[in-house]
Design an enzyme around this catalytic site. Structure first.
Site, PDB file in Angstrom:
ATOM      1  N   ASP A  11       0.796  -1.237   0.000  1.00 42.79           N
ATOM      2  CA  ASP A  11       0.000   0.000   0.000  1.00 42.79           C
ATOM      3  C   ASP A  11       0.828   1.287   0.000  1.00 42.79           C
ATOM      4  O   ASP A  11       0.580   2.206   0.792  1.00 42.79           O
ATOM      5  CB  ASP A  11      -0.955   0.001   1.197  1.00 42.79           C
ATOM      6  CG  ASP A  11      -1.969  -1.125   1.151  1.00 42.79           C
ATOM      7  OD1 ASP A  11      -1.969  -1.886   0.170  1.00 42.79           O
ATOM      8  OD2 ASP A  11      -2.743  -1.253   2.112  1.00 42.79           O
ATOM      9  N   HIS A  51     -10.793   0.664  -3.030  1.00 39.57           N
ATOM     10  CA  HIS A  51     -12.121   0.666  -2.432  1.00 39.57           C
ATOM     11  C   HIS A  51     -13.191   1.309  -3.307  1.00 39.57           C
ATOM     12  O   HIS A  51     -12.945   2.377  -3.890  1.00 39.57           O
ATOM     13  CB  HIS A  51     -12.099   1.431  -1.104  1.00 39.57           C
ATOM     14  CG  HIS A  51     -11.265   0.811  -0.037  1.00 39.57           C
ATOM     15  ND1 HIS A  51     -11.336  -0.523   0.294  1.00 39.57           N
ATOM     16  CD2 HIS A  51     -10.326   1.353   0.799  1.00 39.57           C
ATOM     17  CE1 HIS A  51     -10.491  -0.772   1.281  1.00 39.57           C
ATOM     18  NE2 HIS A  51      -9.858   0.345   1.596  1.00 39.57           N
ATOM     19  N   HIS A  84     -10.731   6.589   1.663  1.00 34.00           N
ATOM     20  CA  HIS A  84      -9.358   6.521   1.162  1.00 34.00           C
ATOM     21  C   HIS A  84      -9.241   5.492   0.051  1.00 34.00           C
ATOM     22  O   HIS A  84     -10.022   4.552  -0.035  1.00 34.00           O
ATOM     23  CB  HIS A  84      -8.374   6.180   2.292  1.00 34.00           C
ATOM     24  CG  HIS A  84      -8.584   4.819   2.895  1.00 34.00           C
ATOM     25  ND1 HIS A  84      -9.558   4.553   3.828  1.00 34.00           N
ATOM     26  CD2 HIS A  84      -7.938   3.632   2.676  1.00 34.00           C
ATOM     27  CE1 HIS A  84      -9.510   3.278   4.172  1.00 34.00           C
ATOM     28  NE2 HIS A  84      -8.540   2.700   3.478  1.00 34.00           N
ATOM     29  N   LYS A 109      -6.891  -5.053  -3.151  1.00 33.25           N
ATOM     30  CA  LYS A 109      -7.625  -5.574  -2.005  1.00 33.25           C
ATOM     31  C   LYS A 109      -8.623  -4.532  -1.507  1.00 33.25           C
ATOM     32  O   LYS A 109      -8.513  -3.354  -1.812  1.00 33.25           O
ATOM     33  CB  LYS A 109      -6.669  -5.997  -0.886  1.00 33.25           C
ATOM     34  CG  LYS A 109      -5.746  -4.905  -0.381  1.00 33.25           C
ATOM     35  CD  LYS A 109      -4.642  -5.494   0.486  1.00 33.25           C
ATOM     36  CE  LYS A 109      -3.755  -4.416   1.078  1.00 33.25           C
ATOM     37  NZ  LYS A 109      -4.432  -3.503   2.005  1.00 33.25           N
ATOM     38  N   CYS A 154      -2.212  -3.354   7.672  1.00 37.16           N
ATOM     39  CA  CYS A 154      -2.056  -4.180   6.476  1.00 37.16           C
ATOM     40  C   CYS A 154      -0.757  -4.979   6.463  1.00 37.16           C
ATOM     41  O   CYS A 154      -0.729  -6.106   5.977  1.00 37.16           O
ATOM     42  CB  CYS A 154      -2.196  -3.319   5.227  1.00 37.16           C
ATOM     43  SG  CYS A 154      -3.874  -2.608   5.095  1.00 37.16           S
TER      44      CYS A 154
END
Length: 211
Positions: A11, A51, A84, A109, A154
């Site tokens: 990330d 997302h 986010h 993810k 994460c």
């Protein structure tokens, strides 16, 4: 013959770095290290939170609640975050100084609006796999190193799942930064990872051992 190794960079996205909606303190500092370390590994993986705007982890989708609250969604405890890493938006892009040109596989993810997904391998209830474990096995990888954002979410869950899947796992401490919602969260994350068999290493250990 030297054992093949993989580096998983978690990330390294705009929203987790300076000025992002979920800025991880010091997050930008790991970008140059990620670029430097890539040369020492056979397989390079990068993950992205990805997302939909109605994702259940966003405080904005829970009227009456605020960022940092913990709610129960579908029987699971969920920390509420600011919006986010929205799909196709600037916040979900890799940090502009991150060299993604050599990445072999990008793992998306958190794509299911009904459940969060901290780990690079599974959603938070292990309902669905990202396919990363199969990809690594197909590449002949048993030993993986994990770095990125954020240590206490994460990175931690990716390390824990990787151990449970049978990989030899090391977390690169100087290549991680944490959120630390509560004082001590980062230290607790490292302890939890070590208790489950994750090795904690420094980048120089890798550079010297993989030369």
């Amino acid at each position: 013959m030297k054992e093949k190794t993989a580096l998983i960079m978690v990330d390294l996205q705009n929203d987790f770095c300076s000025g992002g909606s979920l800025e991880v303190p010091g997050g930008d500092a790991v970008i140059p290290l990620a670029n430097r370390l890539q040369a020492y590994f056979d397989v390079l993986i990068a993950t992205k939170d990805w997302h939909p705007e109605d994702h259940m982890s966003f405080a904005s989708n829970h009227p009456g609640h605020k960022i940092g609250d913990i709610v129960v969604v579908h029987g699971l405890q969920q920390v509420l975050w600011p919006d986010h890493c929205l799909q196709e938006m600037k916040g979900s892009e890799f940090h502009p100084q991150f060299d993604a040109s050599r990445i072999h596989q990008i793992v998306l993810k958190g794509t299911d609006k009904t459940i969060d997904s901290y780990s690079a391998f599974f959603d938070n209830e292990h309902r669905r796999s990202t396919g990363l474990a199969d990809y690594l096995r197909n590449q002949g990888i048993k030993k993986i190193y994990i770095m990125g954002l954020a240590t206490d979410y994460c990175v931690k869950y990716s390390c824990r799942d990787a151990v449970k899947l049978g990989f030899d796992v090391s977390v690169i401490e100087d290549g991680c930064r944490g959120v630390e919602l509560k004082p001590g969260d980062i230290a607790a994350a490292y302890q939890e990872m070590q208790d489950e068999g994750v090795k904690v290493v420094q980048s120089m250990d890798i550079i010297q051992s993989l030369l």
